[in-house]
Design a protein around this motif. Sequence first.
Motif, short mmCIF file in Angstrom:
data_model
loop_
_atom_site.label_atom_id
_atom_site.label_comp_id
_atom_site.label_asym_id
_atom_site.label_seq_id
_atom_site.Cartn_x
_atom_site.Cartn_y
_atom_site.Cartn_z
N UNK A 1 0.90 -1.42 0.09
CA UNK A 1 0.01 -0.17 -0.09
C UNK A 1 0.59 1.23 0.09
N UNK A 2 2.30 1.02 0.15
CA UNK A 2 2.87 2.21 0.15
C UNK A 2 3.10 3.00 -1.17
N UNK A 3 2.96 4.24 -1.26
CA UNK A 3 2.89 4.76 -2.37
C UNK A 3 4.04 6.23 -2.16
N UNK A 4 4.50 6.80 -3.31
CA UNK A 4 5.25 7.90 -3.50
C UNK A 4 4.92 8.80 -4.63
N UNK A 5 5.14 10.06 -4.53
CA UNK A 5 4.51 10.82 -5.84
C UNK A 5 5.63 12.12 -5.71
N UNK B 1 12.10 20.66 -15.90
CA UNK B 1 12.10 22.20 -15.51
C UNK B 1 12.82 22.69 -14.18
N UNK B 2 13.02 24.09 -13.89
CA UNK B 2 13.86 24.18 -12.84
C UNK B 2 12.94 24.57 -11.63
N UNK B 3 13.36 24.46 -10.32
CA UNK B 3 12.42 24.92 -9.39
C UNK B 3 12.56 23.58 -8.26
N UNK B 4 11.48 23.54 -7.44
CA UNK B 4 11.33 22.44 -6.33
C UNK B 4 10.53 21.11 -6.80
N UNK B 5 11.22 20.23 -6.71
CA UNK B 5 10.70 18.97 -6.79
C UNK B 5 10.13 18.50 -5.66
N UNK B 6 8.89 18.14 -5.17
CA UNK B 6 8.55 17.84 -3.92
C UNK B 6 7.65 16.26 -3.85
N UNK B 7 8.59 15.56 -3.12
CA UNK B 7 8.25 14.06 -2.85
C UNK B 7 7.64 13.82 -1.79
N UNK B 8 6.41 13.08 -1.90
CA UNK B 8 5.56 12.79 -0.85
C UNK B 8 5.39 11.38 -0.72
N UNK B 9 5.34 10.70 0.46
CA UNK B 9 5.25 9.50 0.71
C UNK B 9 3.98 9.29 1.54
N UNK B 10 3.23 8.10 0.98
CA UNK B 10 1.68 7.89 1.82
C UNK B 10 1.51 6.43 1.43
N UNK C 1 -4.50 5.62 1.27
CA UNK C 1 -5.38 6.47 1.78
C UNK C 1 -5.01 7.90 1.31
N UNK C 2 -3.92 8.25 1.03
CA UNK C 2 -3.14 9.49 0.62
C UNK C 2 -1.78 9.90 1.17
N UNK C 3 -1.30 11.10 0.86
CA UNK C 3 0.09 11.21 1.17
C UNK C 3 0.27 12.01 2.19
N UNK C 4 1.30 12.08 2.93
CA UNK C 4 1.69 12.66 4.12
C UNK C 4 2.45 14.02 4.12
N UNK C 5 2.35 14.94 4.91
CA UNK C 5 2.72 16.04 4.67
C UNK C 5 4.06 16.25 5.87
N UNK C 6 4.93 17.17 5.87
CA UNK C 6 5.31 17.93 4.84
C UNK C 6 6.26 16.97 3.70
N UNK C 7 6.32 17.41 2.57
CA UNK C 7 7.16 16.82 1.44
C UNK C 7 8.60 17.08 1.56
N UNK C 8 9.42 16.25 1.02
CA UNK C 8 10.82 16.28 0.85
C UNK C 8 10.95 17.03 -0.48
N UNK C 9 11.78 18.16 -0.18
CA UNK C 9 11.94 18.99 -1.38
C UNK C 9 13.47 18.84 -2.10
N UNK C 10 13.56 18.65 -3.33
CA UNK C 10 14.78 18.78 -4.16
C UNK C 10 14.71 20.03 -4.99
#
Length: 272
Positions: free
Chosen positions: A202-206, A248-257, A260-269
Motif C-alpha cells: 500500500x506504500x506510495x510515492x509521488x 524544469x527548474x525549481x522545487x521537486x516535492x516528493x511525498x510518501x503515503x 489513503x493519501x500522502x503525508x506532509x510535509x514533502x521532501x524538497x529537491x
Amino acid sequence: MRTGPLNMSALAFLSAALALLHTPVCADTPAAPAVVPDARLEEQVFLLTNQERDAHGLPALLRSAPLAAVARDHSVAMARRGFFDHVDHRRRDPSRRFAARFPNIVGSVGENIAFLRGALDEQVASRAVADWMRSPGHRANILSSTFTHLGVGVVVSSDAVLLTQNFGLLLCEKITGLPGTVAHGSTVILRFRDLGGAPRASLRAHVTLPDPMARYYVSTHTYAIGGAELQPLWEGDVFSVTIRCVAGRGDYQVRVGTDAGYHEPPFTIRVR
C-alpha cells in the motif's frame, strides 16, 4: 485529574476541549521545579494501553523511541513551564513537535495528555489509563485502528505527575540525505526504511513538479502532467524511489503515503 486528547492525521485534525493550567511568568519567577522522568510509570502506561486494546480485539501498538522522546519532552515542558495543552510554548502542536525532532520520519501523530496533582502512588498509571478510557476523545486514540506505534512520556515534579501518550502511524524513515541543490537533468535516489505502519503493497510515492503544466515521462510514450507516481523498489526492509529532475527548474516535492493519501510535509529537491 486533567486530560486532553488530540488526534491528527495528514487528512484530518480533531481537537477536544482542553482544560488549561497557566503559570504567570515575571522577572522574579522562582527557579523551575525539579522534574524527573519516570521510566517505570511510562512502561506501566504502555502495557496498560495495550491491555485495553487487547480487550477490544485490537493489535498491540509497537514501541517507538522517537514518539517516546517527543512525549517525554512535552511532559517536561508542561511541568517546567506550568501549562497543560497540546500546543507547546513555541506554538507547536504534536505533529509539528514530532516533525521538528524527527524530520525524516513519514507518518501521522495523535496525543493524549493527563495531569495528576498530589503524591505519587502505585495507582498513577492505572488511574490515568482508566480515566482516559472513560473520555470519548482519549478512548478513541487508545482504541484507534489507524495507529500502529506508541510512545509514553511521564514526569514527576514535587506536587504533580504529567503524562503524555504520543500515538503514531509511522510508515517509513528517509535514510539518505537530501542534496542541497542539483543541476537540471540530474537523477536523485531517495531511500527509506520501512517502519511497519502499513502493508508494503500500500506504500506510495509521488513527485510534484515546479511547473504544474510540465510533463513527467514515466515511460517512453507515457507521461503525467504536473507530477507523477514513483515506483518504490524494495531491497529487504528498505525501498528507494528515483526522481529524474528533467521537467524544469525549481522545487521537486516528493511525498510518501499509502492508498489513503500522502503525508506532509514533502521532501524538497531544489533544481537549478
